[in-house]
Design a protein around this motif. Structure first.
Motif, PDB file in Angstrom:
ATOM      1  N   MET A   1       3.087  11.971 -21.612  1.00  0.00           N
ATOM      2  CA  MET A   1       3.421  11.153 -20.172  1.00  0.00           C
ATOM      3  C   MET A   1       1.652  11.387 -19.476  1.00  0.00           C
ATOM      4  SD  MET A   1       6.113  11.599 -17.206  1.00  0.00           S
ATOM      5  CE  MET A   1       7.023  10.886 -17.985  1.00  0.00           C
ATOM      6  N   ASP A   2       1.307  10.603 -18.601  1.00  0.00           N
ATOM      7  CA  ASP A   2      -0.312  10.163 -17.631  1.00  0.00           C
ATOM      8  C   ASP A   2       0.509  11.034 -17.173  1.00  0.00           C
ATOM      9  OD1 ASP A   2      -0.446   8.153 -19.816  1.00  0.00           O
ATOM     10  OD2 ASP A   2       0.172   6.718 -18.343  1.00  0.00           O
ATOM     11  N   VAL A   3      -1.049  11.438 -16.579  1.00  0.00           N
ATOM     12  CA  VAL A   3      -0.869  12.473 -15.263  1.00  0.00           C
ATOM     13  C   VAL A   3      -0.815  11.799 -14.057  1.00  0.00           C
ATOM     14  CG1 VAL A   3      -2.941  14.524 -14.741  1.00  0.00           C
ATOM     15  CG2 VAL A   3      -2.594  13.668 -16.703  1.00  0.00           C
ATOM     16  N   ALA A   4       0.150  12.399 -13.207  1.00  0.00           N
ATOM     17  CA  ALA A   4      -0.423  11.333 -11.882  1.00  0.00           C
ATOM     18  C   ALA A   4      -1.686  11.589 -11.171  1.00  0.00           C
ATOM     19  CB  ALA A   4       0.388  12.118 -10.742  1.00  0.00           C
ATOM     20  N   PRO A   5      -2.388  10.698 -10.097  1.00  0.00           N
ATOM     21  CA  PRO A   5      -3.013  10.547  -9.677  1.00  0.00           C
ATOM     22  C   PRO A   5      -3.709  11.812  -8.983  1.00  0.00           C
ATOM     23  CG  PRO A   5      -2.485   8.432  -9.247  1.00  0.00           C
ATOM     24  CD  PRO A   5      -1.325   9.456 -10.029  1.00  0.00           C
ATOM     25  N   TRP A   6      -2.608  12.671  -8.295  1.00  0.00           N
ATOM     26  CA  TRP A   6      -3.179  13.538  -7.630  1.00  0.00           C
ATOM     27  C   TRP A   6      -4.072  15.001  -8.519  1.00  0.00           C
ATOM     28  CZ3 TRP A   6      -0.926  17.533  -8.636  1.00  0.00           C
ATOM     29  CH2 TRP A   6       0.281  17.922  -9.033  1.00  0.00           C
ATOM     30  N   GLN A   7      -3.071  14.868  -9.294  1.00  0.00           N
ATOM     31  CA  GLN A   7      -3.401  15.845 -10.735  1.00  0.00           C
ATOM     32  C   GLN A   7      -5.062  15.653 -11.482  1.00  0.00           C
ATOM     33  OE1 GLN A   7      -0.175  15.342 -13.214  1.00  0.00           O
ATOM     34  NE2 GLN A   7       0.698  16.836 -12.705  1.00  0.00           N
ATOM     35  N   ASN A   8      -5.212  14.890 -11.414  1.00  0.00           N
ATOM     36  CA  ASN A   8      -7.088  14.322 -11.768  1.00  0.00           C
ATOM     37  C   ASN A   8      -7.508  14.627 -10.831  1.00  0.00           C
ATOM     38  OD1 ASN A   8      -6.633  13.096 -13.992  1.00  0.00           O
ATOM     39  ND2 ASN A   8      -6.403  10.685 -13.048  1.00  0.00           N
ATOM     40  N   GLU A   9      -7.684  15.237  -9.413  1.00  0.00           N
ATOM     41  CA  GLU A   9      -8.258  15.372  -7.765  1.00  0.00           C
ATOM     42  C   GLU A   9      -8.591  16.902  -7.885  1.00  0.00           C
ATOM     43  OE1 GLU A   9      -6.133  14.166  -4.438  1.00  0.00           O
ATOM     44  OE2 GLU A   9      -6.182  12.410  -5.746  1.00  0.00           O
ATOM     45  N   ARG A 111      10.497  -7.376   5.738  1.00  0.00           N
ATOM     46  CA  ARG A 111      10.919  -7.024   6.984  1.00  0.00           C
ATOM     47  C   ARG A 111      11.081  -5.978   8.268  1.00  0.00           C
ATOM     48  NH1 ARG A 111      14.140 -12.812   7.389  1.00  0.00           N
ATOM     49  NH2 ARG A 111      12.318 -13.947   6.645  1.00  0.00           N
ATOM     50  N   SER A 112      11.362  -4.711   7.912  1.00  0.00           N
ATOM     51  CA  SER A 112      11.231  -4.083   8.869  1.00  0.00           C
ATOM     52  C   SER A 112      10.741  -2.557   8.769  1.00  0.00           C
ATOM     53  CB  SER A 112      12.855  -2.861   7.532  1.00  0.00           C
ATOM     54  OG  SER A 112      13.204  -2.328   6.529  1.00  0.00           O
ATOM     55  N   GLY A 113       9.604  -2.406   7.345  1.00  0.00           N
ATOM     56  CA  GLY A 113       8.128  -2.226   7.344  1.00  0.00           C
ATOM     57  C   GLY A 113       8.549  -1.180   6.075  1.00  0.00           C
ATOM     58  N   ALA A 114       8.984  -2.034   4.955  1.00  0.00           N
ATOM     59  CA  ALA A 114       8.972  -1.609   4.086  1.00  0.00           C
ATOM     60  C   ALA A 114       8.514  -1.367   2.673  1.00  0.00           C
ATOM     61  CB  ALA A 114       9.904  -1.462   2.669  1.00  0.00           C
ATOM     62  N   ASP A 115       7.345  -0.414   2.350  1.00  0.00           N
ATOM     63  CA  ASP A 115       5.803  -0.858   1.686  1.00  0.00           C
ATOM     64  C   ASP A 115       6.370  -1.811   0.406  1.00  0.00           C
ATOM     65  OD1 ASP A 115       4.011   0.726   3.320  1.00  0.00           O
ATOM     66  OD2 ASP A 115       5.082   2.131   3.488  1.00  0.00           O
ATOM     67  N   ARG A 130       3.567   4.113  -9.869  1.00  0.00           N
ATOM     68  CA  ARG A 130       3.224   3.504  -7.897  1.00  0.00           C
ATOM     69  C   ARG A 130       3.032   4.182  -7.615  1.00  0.00           C
ATOM     70  NH1 ARG A 130       7.225  -1.862  -8.048  1.00  0.00           N
ATOM     71  NH2 ARG A 130       6.995  -2.309  -6.864  1.00  0.00           N
ATOM     72  N   ILE A 131       3.825   5.037  -7.524  1.00  0.00           N
ATOM     73  CA  ILE A 131       4.634   6.282  -6.556  1.00  0.00           C
ATOM     74  C   ILE A 131       2.826   7.171  -6.679  1.00  0.00           C
ATOM     75  CG2 ILE A 131       5.297   8.593  -5.644  1.00  0.00           C
ATOM     76  CD1 ILE A 131       7.959   7.598  -7.179  1.00  0.00           C
ATOM     77  N   GLY A 132       1.491   7.280  -7.418  1.00  0.00           N
ATOM     78  CA  GLY A 132       0.698   7.793  -7.401  1.00  0.00           C
ATOM     79  C   GLY A 132      -0.088   6.972  -6.724  1.00  0.00           C
ATOM     80  N   ARG A 133      -0.246   5.935  -6.731  1.00  0.00           N
ATOM     81  CA  ARG A 133      -1.232   4.876  -6.309  1.00  0.00           C
ATOM     82  C   ARG A 133      -0.816   4.745  -4.870  1.00  0.00           C
ATOM     83  NH1 ARG A 133      -4.973   4.222  -4.201  1.00  0.00           N
ATOM     84  NH2 ARG A 133      -5.824   1.644  -3.483  1.00  0.00           N
ATOM     85  N   ILE A 135       0.680   6.754  -2.949  1.00  0.00           N
ATOM     86  CA  ILE A 135       0.273   8.174  -1.779  1.00  0.00           C
ATOM     87  C   ILE A 135      -1.182   8.444  -1.745  1.00  0.00           C
ATOM     88  CG2 ILE A 135       0.033  10.524  -2.117  1.00  0.00           C
ATOM     89  CD1 ILE A 135       2.934  10.637  -3.838  1.00  0.00           C
ATOM     90  N   GLU A 136      -2.014   8.200  -3.017  1.00  0.00           N
ATOM     91  CA  GLU A 136      -3.625   8.398  -3.079  1.00  0.00           C
ATOM     92  C   GLU A 136      -3.396   7.425  -1.164  1.00  0.00           C
ATOM     93  OE1 GLU A 136      -7.176   9.379  -3.115  1.00  0.00           O
ATOM     94  OE2 GLU A 136      -5.826  10.003  -3.761  1.00  0.00           O
ATOM     95  N   ARG A 137      -3.504   5.679  -1.525  1.00  0.00           N
ATOM     96  CA  ARG A 137      -3.518   4.775  -0.390  1.00  0.00           C
ATOM     97  C   ARG A 137      -3.231   5.627   0.767  1.00  0.00           C
ATOM     98  NH1 ARG A 137      -1.811   1.272   2.915  1.00  0.00           N
ATOM     99  NH2 ARG A 137       0.778   1.586   2.076  1.00  0.00           N
ATOM    100  N   SER A 138      -1.637   5.968   0.743  1.00  0.00           N
ATOM    101  CA  SER A 138      -1.418   6.556   2.151  1.00  0.00           C
ATOM    102  C   SER A 138      -2.793   7.346   2.891  1.00  0.00           C
ATOM    103  CB  SER A 138      -0.350   7.472   2.321  1.00  0.00           C
ATOM    104  OG  SER A 138       0.075   8.072   3.571  1.00  0.00           O
ATOM    105  N   LYS A 139      -3.608   8.390   1.957  1.00  0.00           N
ATOM    106  CA  LYS A 139      -4.395  10.075   2.207  1.00  0.00           C
ATOM    107  C   LYS A 139      -5.444   9.160   2.350  1.00  0.00           C
ATOM    108  CE  LYS A 139      -2.753  13.183  -1.560  1.00  0.00           C
ATOM    109  NZ  LYS A 139      -2.727  13.530  -2.820  1.00  0.00           N
ATOM    110  N   GLN A 140      -5.966   8.074   1.444  1.00  0.00           N
ATOM    111  CA  GLN A 140      -7.090   7.323   1.982  1.00  0.00           C
ATOM    112  C   GLN A 140      -6.799   6.904   3.697  1.00  0.00           C
ATOM    113  OE1 GLN A 140     -10.227   7.586   0.518  1.00  0.00           O
ATOM    114  NE2 GLN A 140      -8.750   8.735  -0.647  1.00  0.00           N
ATOM    115  N   LEU A 141      -6.465   5.888   3.518  1.00  0.00           N
ATOM    116  CA  LEU A 141      -5.466   5.663   5.183  1.00  0.00           C
ATOM    117  C   LEU A 141      -6.097   6.045   6.410  1.00  0.00           C
ATOM    118  CD1 LEU A 141      -3.281   2.651   4.529  1.00  0.00           C
ATOM    119  CD2 LEU A 141      -5.150   2.450   5.035  1.00  0.00           C
ATOM    120  N   ALA A 142      -5.088   7.556   5.980  1.00  0.00           N
ATOM    121  CA  ALA A 142      -5.115   8.368   7.264  1.00  0.00           C
ATOM    122  C   ALA A 142      -6.293   9.765   7.266  1.00  0.00           C
ATOM    123  CB  ALA A 142      -4.040  10.147   6.404  1.00  0.00           C
ATOM    124  N   LYS A 143      -7.366   9.477   6.053  1.00  0.00           N
ATOM    125  CA  LYS A 143      -8.748  10.140   6.395  1.00  0.00           C
ATOM    126  C   LYS A 143      -8.913   8.701   7.164  1.00  0.00           C
ATOM    127  CE  LYS A 143     -12.664  10.883   3.606  1.00  0.00           C
ATOM    128  NZ  LYS A 143     -13.819  10.469   4.638  1.00  0.00           N
TER     129      LYS A 143
END
Length: 188
Positions: A1-9, A111-115, A130-133, A135-143
């Motif tokens: 199984m591939d490593v989730a993106p957060w695991q590479n950080e 329309r309700s705001g689902a991503d 998709r979950i990993g991507r 979450i990473e996008r959300s972290k970058q937006l928060a930063k």
């Protein structure tokens, strides 16, 4: 199984894997989702209703919500609306899962705001990616939001400093004119 993106950080000491909150009224399917997402490297919290999901949000730190769109009582669309109205969690990514032919539900979800809306059946590897991507996008937006707030604070601070410097300059100009007038009056 591939490593989730957060695991590479590289994480700070004590950093934990992101947590996914799964909202699914079907206990058997909830178990399958929880197991597969956990195998993807994420911590998992579960809820069987929108109300219990909101309670979990206030109890735990959650990085993403994965909810069934069609649920008895409060739907996934209504859950998205509740999350978007909550000032603490409004930026939290929300994925809704629906049947392949539920285009009306998907439109309501967006329309309700689902991503994103994920149609069944889906491949768990794609879902994990998709979950990993997201979450990473959300972290970058928060930063980025934090960086913008810090810059805004610096701009306000500089504007105050400039205003104070302008006031001092105007005061010194007034004092210079007063002294020049005094010198002229004593010379005359």
């Amino acid at each position: 199984m591939d490593v989730a993106p957060w695991q590479n950080e590289v994480h700070e000491a004590g950093a934990e894997a992101p947590r996914v909150l799964i909202v699914q009224p079907n206990r058997a399917y909830l178990g399958v989702l929880a197991r597969r997402i956990s195998e993807g490297g994420y911590r998992v919290a579960t809820a069987d209703t929108a109300a219990s999901a909101m309670a979990e949000l206030h109890r735990l730190s959650v990085s993403l919500i994965l909810s069934e769109l069609r649920m008895p009582g409060t739907s996934g669309v209504e859950l998205v609306s509740m999350v978007r109205e909550d000032p603490v969690h409004r930026e939290l990514p929300v994925f809704l899962v629906t049947g392949r032919s539920d285009t009306d539900g998907a439109v309501q979800a967006y329309r309700s705001g689902a991503d994103t809306v994920i149609a069944k059946p889906f491949h768990f590897e794609v879902l994990i990616a998709r979950i990993g991507r997201e979450i990473e996008r959300s972290k970058q937006l928060a930063k980025l939001r934090n960086d913008v707030a810090a810059l805004d604070a610096r701009v306000v601070g500089r504007a105050i400093e400039l205003g104070e410097m302008r006031d001092r300059w105007l005061a010194s100009e007034a004092e210079l004119r007063r002294l020049q007038e005094k010198i002229r009056s004593t010379e005359a």
